[in-house]
Design a protein around this motif. Structure first.
Motif, PDB file in Angstrom:
ATOM      1  N   LEU A  44      36.621  22.443  44.903  1.00 13.27           N
ATOM      2  CA  LEU A  44      37.951  22.864  44.792  1.00 13.27           C
ATOM      3  C   LEU A  44      38.040  24.251  44.924  1.00 13.27           C
ATOM      4  O   LEU A  44      38.904  24.957  45.645  1.00 13.27           O
ATOM      5  N   LEU A  45      37.278  24.877  44.182  1.00 12.65           N
ATOM      6  CA  LEU A  45      37.265  26.464  44.218  1.00 12.65           C
ATOM      7  C   LEU A  45      36.633  26.904  45.498  1.00 12.65           C
ATOM      8  O   LEU A  45      37.525  27.901  45.936  1.00 12.65           O
ATOM      9  N   GLY A  46      35.917  26.147  46.268  1.00  8.45           N
ATOM     10  CA  GLY A  46      35.565  26.718  47.575  1.00  8.45           C
ATOM     11  C   GLY A  46      36.642  26.420  48.595  1.00  8.45           C
ATOM     12  O   GLY A  46      37.012  27.546  49.442  1.00  8.45           O
ATOM     13  N   PHE A  47      37.291  25.359  48.596  1.00  5.98           N
ATOM     14  CA  PHE A  47      38.572  24.891  49.369  1.00  5.98           C
ATOM     15  C   PHE A  47      39.563  25.757  49.300  1.00  5.98           C
ATOM     16  O   PHE A  47      40.372  26.122  50.088  1.00  5.98           O
ATOM     17  N   LEU A  48      40.039  26.102  47.945  1.00  8.88           N
ATOM     18  CA  LEU A  48      41.143  26.878  47.508  1.00  8.88           C
ATOM     19  C   LEU A  48      40.984  28.149  47.224  1.00  8.88           C
ATOM     20  O   LEU A  48      41.699  29.097  46.869  1.00  8.88           O
ATOM     21  N   SER A  49      39.834  28.806  47.520  1.00  7.32           N
ATOM     22  CA  SER A  49      39.612  30.242  47.399  1.00  7.32           C
ATOM     23  C   SER A  49      40.533  31.152  48.018  1.00  7.32           C
ATOM     24  O   SER A  49      40.908  32.246  47.332  1.00  7.32           O
ATOM     25  N   PRO A  50      40.855  30.830  49.183  1.00  7.46           N
ATOM     26  CA  PRO A  50      41.995  32.173  49.869  1.00  7.46           C
ATOM     27  C   PRO A  50      43.387  31.976  48.903  1.00  7.46           C
ATOM     28  O   PRO A  50      44.301  32.964  49.110  1.00  7.46           O
ATOM     29  N   ILE A  51      43.667  30.911  48.324  1.00  6.93           N
ATOM     30  CA  ILE A  51      44.879  30.698  47.577  1.00  6.93           C
ATOM     31  C   ILE A  51      44.737  31.070  46.182  1.00  6.93           C
ATOM     32  O   ILE A  51      45.656  31.840  45.631  1.00  6.93           O
ATOM     33  N   ILE A  52      43.617  30.889  45.620  1.00 11.75           N
ATOM     34  CA  ILE A  52      43.389  31.269  44.181  1.00 11.75           C
ATOM     35  C   ILE A  52      43.383  32.699  44.020  1.00 11.75           C
ATOM     36  O   ILE A  52      43.850  33.280  42.975  1.00 11.75           O
ATOM     37  N   THR A  53      42.958  33.443  44.927  1.00 12.16           N
ATOM     38  CA  THR A  53      42.875  35.220  44.904  1.00 12.16           C
ATOM     39  C   THR A  53      43.130  35.559  46.162  1.00 12.16           C
ATOM     40  O   THR A  53      42.999  34.953  47.254  1.00 12.16           O
ATOM     41  N   ASN A  54      43.986  36.801  46.056  1.00 13.96           N
ATOM     42  CA  ASN A  54      44.507  37.632  47.048  1.00 13.96           C
ATOM     43  C   ASN A  54      43.604  38.783  47.643  1.00 13.96           C
ATOM     44  O   ASN A  54      43.907  39.756  48.347  1.00 13.96           O
ATOM     45  N   GLN A  55      42.444  39.037  46.892  1.00 15.33           N
ATOM     46  CA  GLN A  55      41.707  40.261  46.756  1.00 15.33           C
ATOM     47  C   GLN A  55      40.637  39.762  47.906  1.00 15.33           C
ATOM     48  O   GLN A  55      40.014  38.823  47.871  1.00 15.33           O
ATOM     49  N   PRO A  56      40.103  40.863  48.614  1.00  9.21           N
ATOM     50  CA  PRO A  56      38.903  40.537  49.550  1.00  9.21           C
ATOM     51  C   PRO A  56      37.699  40.457  49.055  1.00  9.21           C
ATOM     52  O   PRO A  56      37.433  40.989  47.774  1.00  9.21           O
ATOM     53  N   TYR A  57      36.685  39.798  49.562  1.00  8.53           N
ATOM     54  CA  TYR A  57      35.560  39.793  48.805  1.00  8.53           C
ATOM     55  C   TYR A  57      34.142  40.678  49.426  1.00  8.53           C
ATOM     56  O   TYR A  57      33.361  40.862  49.086  1.00  8.53           O
ATOM     57  N   ASP A  58      34.887  41.428  50.469  1.00 11.62           N
ATOM     58  CA  ASP A  58      34.090  42.304  51.159  1.00 11.62           C
ATOM     59  C   ASP A  58      34.871  43.672  51.012  1.00 11.62           C
ATOM     60  O   ASP A  58      35.781  43.784  50.342  1.00 11.62           O
ATOM     61  N   GLY A  59      34.270  44.860  51.624  1.00  9.19           N
ATOM     62  CA  GLY A  59      34.747  46.080  51.694  1.00  9.19           C
ATOM     63  C   GLY A  59      34.113  47.080  50.327  1.00  9.19           C
ATOM     64  O   GLY A  59      33.389  46.620  49.673  1.00  9.19           O
ATOM     65  N   PHE A  60      34.787  48.014  50.476  1.00 10.53           N
ATOM     66  CA  PHE A  60      34.214  49.397  49.515  1.00 10.53           C
ATOM     67  C   PHE A  60      35.436  49.950  48.872  1.00 10.53           C
ATOM     68  O   PHE A  60      36.483  50.554  49.530  1.00 10.53           O
ATOM     69  N   ASN A  61      35.562  49.938  47.417  1.00  7.53           N
ATOM     70  CA  ASN A  61      36.374  50.646  46.749  1.00  7.53           C
ATOM     71  C   ASN A  61      35.746  51.638  45.684  1.00  7.53           C
ATOM     72  O   ASN A  61      35.573  51.044  44.399  1.00  7.53           O
TER      73      ASN A  61
END
Length: 293
Positions: A44-61
């Motif tokens: 469920l975490l894998g399927f709903l990952s775009p809904i659970i969090t709105n933060q990008p998993y890549d990029g640089f901050n």
């Protein structure tokens, strides 16, 4: 009306399904159900990952590098300012994808070869069995490294390598089962009636040999996830930027003392999902074993 003149209803016997009975036995095993719950949780975490969090998993901050766990970043951030919780739940997709599809590939090829070896025997069995022996002579992780090195580092090539190295496991398992099943009386009777080999193998022998494959496949998913994490840790699986758990461990090993959360949470995710599959697989083996009835 005379008591003996009543029309008695005949006793009806309900045909019990093997799978239904196995499910009933499985539900009684607490450890197996806990394992199944863990597996479903990560699915469920894998399927709903775009809904659970709105933060990008890549990029640089650069302003949020190596922040310890807090209310905004539950699992903290890594050395590039990426949210670790986000990367872990997106990484669940990758690990489960590799685990499931590598096992499906191993079962498809291994079962086919095992069926041929067990049913036809003689030189066919000799060639296939020696092929399995040669593959098993190499340590599995070293063979996977060699395959990925030839194909090139990537997640897909890691999946192929993991599928290949596990072919002998399923092939030898189904071969031993076929050697037993093909001697059953109903198989011998089907041969006498002139049934074709293909129909006999895939219509009768395979369905009666599939139970141990299901159990081993469940346990094999856990092994495949560990192997994918190992290849990712060595830089042969997931490439930079991809949220794969093994790669996350490799990228964070230099921060084991200064920012231990960068390793703790990916490592815990690997441990938990592997534990879930192992617990469920052990319970499934007991549930499908007719000796436990």
């Amino acid at each position: 009306m005379h008591p003996f003149s009543r029309k008695e209803n005949p006793v009806k016997f309900k045909k019990k399904s093997l799978w239904l009975e196995s499910w009933k036995r499985l539900k009684k095993q607490r450890a197996a159900m806990i394992g199944l719950s863990i597996v479903l949780f990560f699915v469920l975490l894998g399927f709903l990952s775009p809904i659970i969090t709105n933060q990008p998993y890549d990029g640089f901050n650069p302003e949020k590098t190596l922040i310890s766990p807090n209310s905004e970043h539950w699992f903290g951030t890594d050395d590039q300012g990426r949210d670790i919780f986000t990367r872990i739940i997106f990484g669940a997709r990758i690990s489960l994808w590799i685990g499931f599809f590598s096992v499906i590939g191993s079962i498809a090829v291994g079962a086919f070869l095992g069926l041929l070896a067990g049913y036809y025997g003689k030189w066919v069995d000799t060639i296939i069995s020696r092929f399995f022996d040669i593959m098993l002579a190499f340590p599995s992780i070293l063979l996977a490294i060699a395959i990925v090195s030839i194909l090139g580092p990537s997640l897909f090539n890691a999946l192929i390598a993991i599928a290949i190295i596990n072919i002998p496991t399923y092939g030898r398992l189904i071969r031993s089962r076929v050697l037993s099943v093909k001697e059953e009386e109903y198989i011998m009777a089907a041969k006498i009636t002139g049934m074709s080999d293909g129909r006999l193998i895939f219509g009768h022998i395979l369905p009666n040999s599939i139970t141990p494959i299901i159990v081993q496949g469940t346990l094999g998913v856990a092994t495949a996830i560990l192997e994918a994490a190992a290849l990712g840790f060595l830089g042969l699986g997931a490439q930079p930027g991809e949220p794969e758990w093994g790669k996350m461990l490799a990228d964070s090993r230099q921060f084991i003392t200064t920012a231990p959360w960068t390793l703790l949470f990916p490592g815990f995710a690997i441990m938990l999902v592997v534990l879930g599959f192992n617990m469920f697989g052990d319970g499934l083996r007991d549930a499908l074993d007719p000796k436990t009835k």
